[in-house]
Design an enzyme around this catalytic site. Sequence first.
Site, PDB file in Angstrom:
ATOM      1  N   ALA A   1       0.271  -0.149   7.234  1.00 22.97           N
ATOM      2  CA  ALA A   1      -0.740   1.206   7.233  1.00 22.97           C
ATOM      3  C   ALA A   1      -0.061   2.552   6.811  1.00 22.97           C
ATOM      4  O   ALA A   1      -0.797   3.489   6.425  1.00 22.97           O
ATOM      5  CB  ALA A   1      -1.042   1.300   8.955  1.00 22.97           C
TER       6      ALA A   1
ATOM      7  N   PRO B   1       1.275   5.645   4.806  1.00 20.94           N
ATOM      8  CA  PRO B   1       1.256   6.624   5.477  1.00 20.94           C
ATOM      9  C   PRO B   1      -0.359   6.888   6.061  1.00 20.94           C
ATOM     10  O   PRO B   1      -0.340   7.994   6.936  1.00 20.94           O
ATOM     11  CB  PRO B   1       1.490   7.838   4.497  1.00 20.94           C
ATOM     12  N   GLY B   2      -1.219   6.106   5.987  1.00 20.74           N
ATOM     13  CA  GLY B   2      -2.491   6.182   7.031  1.00 20.74           C
ATOM     14  C   GLY B   2      -3.881   6.333   5.997  1.00 20.74           C
ATOM     15  O   GLY B   2      -4.635   6.426   6.612  1.00 20.74           O
TER      16      GLY B   2
ATOM     17  N   GLU C   1       2.894  -0.119  11.329  1.00 20.73           N
ATOM     18  CA  GLU C   1       3.774  -0.148  10.308  1.00 20.73           C
ATOM     19  C   GLU C   1       5.226  -0.492  10.578  1.00 20.73           C
ATOM     20  O   GLU C   1       5.581  -0.216  11.855  1.00 20.73           O
ATOM     21  CB  GLU C   1       4.004   1.334   9.940  1.00 20.73           C
TER      22      GLU C   1
ATOM     23  N   ASP D   1       6.661  -5.731  13.366  1.00 21.32           N
ATOM     24  CA  ASP D   1       6.938  -6.677  12.365  1.00 21.32           C
ATOM     25  C   ASP D   1       5.552  -7.774  12.303  1.00 21.32           C
ATOM     26  O   ASP D   1       4.891  -8.075  13.497  1.00 21.32           O
ATOM     27  CB  ASP D   1       8.023  -7.776  12.389  1.00 21.32           C
TER      28      ASP D   1
ATOM     29  N   CYS E   1      -1.657  -2.821  -5.047  1.00 17.72           N
ATOM     30  CA  CYS E   1      -1.572  -1.618  -6.140  1.00 17.72           C
ATOM     31  C   CYS E   1      -0.900  -2.266  -7.451  1.00 17.72           C
ATOM     32  O   CYS E   1      -0.208  -1.720  -7.974  1.00 17.72           O
ATOM     33  CB  CYS E   1      -1.420  -0.537  -5.914  1.00 17.72           C
TER      34      CYS E   1
END
Length: 417
Positions: free
Chosen positions: A114, A116-117, A137, A164, A234
Site C-alpha cells: 500500500a 505510500p497510499g 506495507e 509480510d 507498473c
Amino acid sequence: MNLPEQLIRSLQNVKGFDEAAFIQLHQSGEQVTSVRKNPAKILDGQSVIFNNQLQQIPWCANGYYLDERPSFTSDPLFHAGAYYVQEASSMFVGQALQQTLDLSQPLKVLDLCAAPGGKSTLIQSLISAESLLVSNEVIKTRVNILSENITKWGAANVVVSNNDPKDFQRLENYFDVIVIDAPCSGSGLFRKDAAAIEEWSINNVQLCSQRQQRIVADVFPALKENGIIIYSTCSYSTEEDEAVCDWMVEEFKMESVPLKVENTWGIVATESEIHKAKGYRFYPDKVKGEGFFITVFKKKQEAAFSATQKKERKTLQQVTKTEIEAVSPWLKNAADFFFIKQNEEIIAVPLYLQNDLQILQTALYIKKAAVRMGAVIRNELIPHHELAISTIISTAIPSVEVDLETALQYLRNRKYK
Ligand code: SAM
C-alpha cells in the site's frame, strides 16, 4: 532518454505496443500531472489547484489532469488531505472495484502493497462507511508515509498494518477483496523517473515475476470464496503481467473477470497466452497517464473463515467513563464509536469494526487504527492533530481562520507517527 533495448525488443509482439510512438513519447519530455479529490473533504473553490476548468480523468470521477505542476507543498489543502497527487492510469483501480463489486455493501478490503497510499486513499473513497480497509506495507521504513497519508485522508474505517504477505494466512478466508499493487521492475514509470532506467534489467524482471507469484500465493488463503483479487503492476513486461495471470489460473483455479473499457480511453485489453485471462494495458503514448497493467480474478475455491492467533496478544489500557465523557463531545456521532487507549491516547473506532479490530489485533502488527483523538488530562481532551484533520470531528467544535503561513506551519508540523 535511452530506453533499454532489451525492453523494446521484448515488447515487439505484445498487444498494443507501438515502438515508434512509445520511444517518441519518452523522448518528448512531456509530463502529465494529475490529482484526485478527497470527496469527504474538498470544498470546490477553496483550493487554488481546483480554481481552473480542469479536464477530468475519464475513468475516475474524482480525478483531474492539471495544466501544470504547481507547488503542492505550498497549498494547505494538499497537507490537509483534501486531494492526493496520483498518476492517472493507476486510478483505474477504482473502475476495477466499481465494476466487480457492490460497493454499497460492507466489505473487508486488503490493500496489500500500500505505501505510500495512492490506491488506499482511492479505495477508501469508494467503499461504504461500514466497510473496512486494511492498508498494509511490509517495508518498515515505508509505513510512516503510508500512515501519514491515511491520516490526512481522515477516515475512521482504515487500519494500517506492517506485515509480510504470508502473515495474512492467519486470517484465512477473511477478505472480500485483496488489491495487490505489486512491486515490479518499474518500466511504466520511466517517463517520470529516468533513474529507474538504469536499474532495469531482464534479470530483474524475472526476479520480480517470481516475487509477484510468491506474494499472490502467500496472501491467497486470506481471500474469501468468490472474493476478488485486483492485481496490478507498473511494468510492461509480460512476465510480470499476463504470465502471472496464467500462473494464477493454473495454481489457484482463479476465474478471470473482464472489465469494460471505453474505446476512447486508449486502454488496450489483452489476454494471457495460455488461459486467455483478461488484462488491461496502459501505454503512455495511448493514454494520458503512465505505464500500467491491471487484471481482476475471482476465487472459486470453497472456504470458511478461521483466524489463527499470533502468540503475543496486545493488552490495551482501559478507557474510563470520565475519559469517554471528555472525548464524546468532540465527535459528530459519539454513539457510533467505541474507544480504546494506547500510550495514554484515546482512539475512536467505529462500533461496527469492534469485532474486526479484535481479529486483526491478534493476527497483525497494527501501526494505526481509526482516529487518534488525543490524551485526556484532568478530565479534558488535549486533542491530537489527527482528530483535527479527520472527518469524524464534530462540526460544533469552533474553528478559527488563519493566514496561509500559519495554516502551512500547523499542517506541516503534525506528528502522526
Ligand atoms: N499501492 C501503492 C500506491 O498506490 O501508492 C504503491 C505500491 S508499490 C507499486 C509496491 C509496494 O510493495 C511498495 O510499497 C513496496 O515497499 C512493497 N513491497 C516490496 N516488496 C514486497 C513484498 N515482498 N511483499 C509485499 N510488498 C512488497
